[in-house]
Enzyme design. Sequence first.
Site, short mmCIF file in Angstrom:
data_model
loop_
_atom_site.label_atom_id
_atom_site.label_comp_id
_atom_site.label_asym_id
_atom_site.label_seq_id
_atom_site.Cartn_x
_atom_site.Cartn_y
_atom_site.Cartn_z
N CYS A 32 13.61 12.12 5.15
CA CYS A 32 13.78 11.71 6.55
C CYS A 32 15.20 12.00 7.00
O CYS A 32 15.47 12.15 8.19
CB CYS A 32 13.49 10.22 6.68
N LYS A 56 0.84 -1.19 0.00
CA LYS A 56 0.00 0.00 0.00
C LYS A 56 0.88 1.26 0.00
O LYS A 56 1.51 1.59 0.99
CB LYS A 56 -0.91 0.05 1.23
N GLU A 105 10.68 2.36 9.95
CA GLU A 105 11.65 3.39 9.55
C GLU A 105 10.94 4.73 9.68
O GLU A 105 10.02 5.01 8.91
CB GLU A 105 12.10 3.18 8.10
N GLU A 130 10.25 17.40 13.79
CA GLU A 130 10.50 17.27 12.36
C GLU A 130 9.58 18.20 11.58
O GLU A 130 8.35 18.11 11.71
CB GLU A 130 10.25 15.81 11.94
P1 NAD Z 1 2.67 8.83 7.30
O1 NAD Z 1 3.06 8.13 8.54
O2 NAD Z 1 1.55 9.80 7.36
O3 NAD Z 1 2.25 7.78 6.17
C1 NAD Z 1 3.12 6.77 5.70
C2 NAD Z 1 2.28 5.63 5.12
O4 NAD Z 1 1.52 5.05 6.17
C3 NAD Z 1 1.28 6.06 4.05
O5 NAD Z 1 1.16 5.06 3.08
C4 NAD Z 1 -0.02 6.16 4.85
O6 NAD Z 1 -1.18 6.00 4.05
C5 NAD Z 1 0.14 5.02 5.83
N1 NAD Z 1 -0.63 5.16 7.07
C6 NAD Z 1 -1.00 6.29 7.70
N2 NAD Z 1 -1.70 6.01 8.84
C7 NAD Z 1 -1.75 4.65 8.92
C8 NAD Z 1 -2.31 3.74 9.85
N3 NAD Z 1 -2.95 4.17 10.93
N4 NAD Z 1 -2.16 2.42 9.61
C9 NAD Z 1 -1.50 1.96 8.53
N5 NAD Z 1 -0.96 2.78 7.61
C10 NAD Z 1 -1.07 4.10 7.79
O7 NAD Z 1 4.00 9.53 6.73
P2 NAD Z 1 4.16 10.45 5.43
O8 NAD Z 1 3.67 11.82 5.74
O9 NAD Z 1 3.63 9.76 4.23
O10 NAD Z 1 5.76 10.47 5.30
C11 NAD Z 1 6.59 11.34 5.96
C12 NAD Z 1 7.27 10.67 7.13
O11 NAD Z 1 8.01 9.54 6.70
C13 NAD Z 1 8.29 11.58 7.81
O12 NAD Z 1 8.16 11.49 9.19
C14 NAD Z 1 9.62 11.00 7.36
O13 NAD Z 1 10.69 11.30 8.21
C15 NAD Z 1 9.31 9.55 7.30
N6 NAD Z 1 10.30 8.85 6.45
C16 NAD Z 1 11.20 8.00 7.05
C17 NAD Z 1 12.17 7.35 6.27
C18 NAD Z 1 13.18 6.40 6.88
O14 NAD Z 1 13.78 5.62 6.15
N7 NAD Z 1 13.39 6.41 8.18
C19 NAD Z 1 12.20 7.55 4.89
C20 NAD Z 1 11.27 8.42 4.32
C21 NAD Z 1 10.31 9.05 5.12
#
Ligand code: NAD
Length: 480
Positions: free
Chosen positions: A280, A171, A246, A381
Amino acid sequence: MNYIDGKWIKDASTGKTFKSINPANKDEVLGEFPLSGKEEVELAVASAKKAQKEWKRIPAPERGKILFNIARLMEKDKEKLAETITKEMGKTFKESLGEVQISIDMVYYSAGEGRRLIGETVPSEKRDKYIVYFREPVGIAGIITPWNFPLLLPVRKIMPALIAGNTVVFKPSRETPLVAQQFVNLLEEAGLPLGVINLIQGSGESAGMEIVRHPDVGVISFTGSVETGRKIGAICGEQIKKVGLELGGKNPVIVLEDADLELALDGCVSGAYGATGQKCTAASRIIVEEKIYDEFVDRFIERVRKIKVGDGMDKETDMGPLVSESQLDKVKYYVEVGIKEGAKLSYGGNVLDSGKFSKGFFYEPTVFTDVTPDMRIAKEEIFGPVVCIMKAKDFDSAIEIANSTEYGLSASIYTKDLKKSFKAMELLESGVVYINAPPTGAEIQGPFGGVKASGNGEREQGTTSIDLFTEWKTVFIVLG
Ligand code: NAD
């Protein structure tokens, strides 16, 4: 579209859809996608379950051949994939090409793992007795990814999962469904058997949660925010399900007084504003030793002034838009917070919304100086083109400031002093450390992941990438 059991399906049982738009021009709709729910997840998991029985029995080097096909198809479609990334999430075309190339490297690397997947044997204390242990696939892997690296992050998870013999329910983020669809199209074309990869488009709260909760999904690999990671981790904990998290970062760059300043300035600018700060691993805190602080700030701002903001497809552009209106609002909010907290807004701080910017989510590259570690902008962040410059008395206080947040993803230090760089390597509380380079970007053969709130200890990339997707089986063989 969804891709379930080898079929592309346009509609979801909810009857609802969502649109993907270009953040540089919100009038440009890139596509409409099904807002999936429980029913689609059930079908996808059932298909993955059926397919896994046969997929895991295919010898790993044979599975590897299909992965090599995927890499070759991605090479052929490199520009097309890069264009979709730029149009869907805004980073510059050059940055997108970089993302596609790293993704290709990761696919080749994982394909090669098909001939390794090494097990071990240890001597027994008895005669005619043998002890061997080897890896087995977990089963079905649920892959949930964000929008900021819409190709690389799925690849970093899906390829190790597949080579190890798992099947996948994937997803992607609602912001980047088209990149995901193009990618899965290539997996199909490369010859993955029916049901081995399933794509579910939709929201996190419904489709994502259904995947996490599903009892037949044996492992979840998630990249995203700490907030979502906590929710997913709690459910997996209850279900005793394997999970890789992550999460976010608030990555420090330390610049010591003996640093090669040109090198440090280049690294800090690209680290802070690359992908519009939506990484990130973005350099979001720059910690400068007192003696060179004023000179560093002046020269940093001089460079920031030259950053050309615009549509990522325009060759002149150095920095694209933010991914969405809500991300733009988040940046606006944090800039207000910074001002209220007493940080000095030394450059930027404005939305760009006139002329060529009027249809997108553009924001100026922004610099806060005189930021102190207790301020929220130094701890939370922001995920945008906002950098916090902080002053440190000396090396020790710089390390203390660097370690003063809940995060620990990537950190860097600029110095010519060998002893200090080795000390920093040891003292920085971070999963990834760079010496004389910005904290962003990694070569796929090196393990990647965070400590503290940035992750739960799993590592993607490199030899460690298959750990999450495999279980060890130990066999004791008595012959006598
Ligand atoms: P997010 O947590 O809002 O969403 C990430 C994914 O999770 C999306 O596909 C979303 O639809 C899904 N999701 C959201 N709520 C959920 C739930 N309750 N259950 C299951 N799935 C759910 O994050 P975002 O805004 O898409 O991405 C930005 C974040 O990602 C930042 O905090 C960034 O630092 C982090 N990030 C981390 C890394 C790493 O490797 N550590 C890499 C890239 C981004």
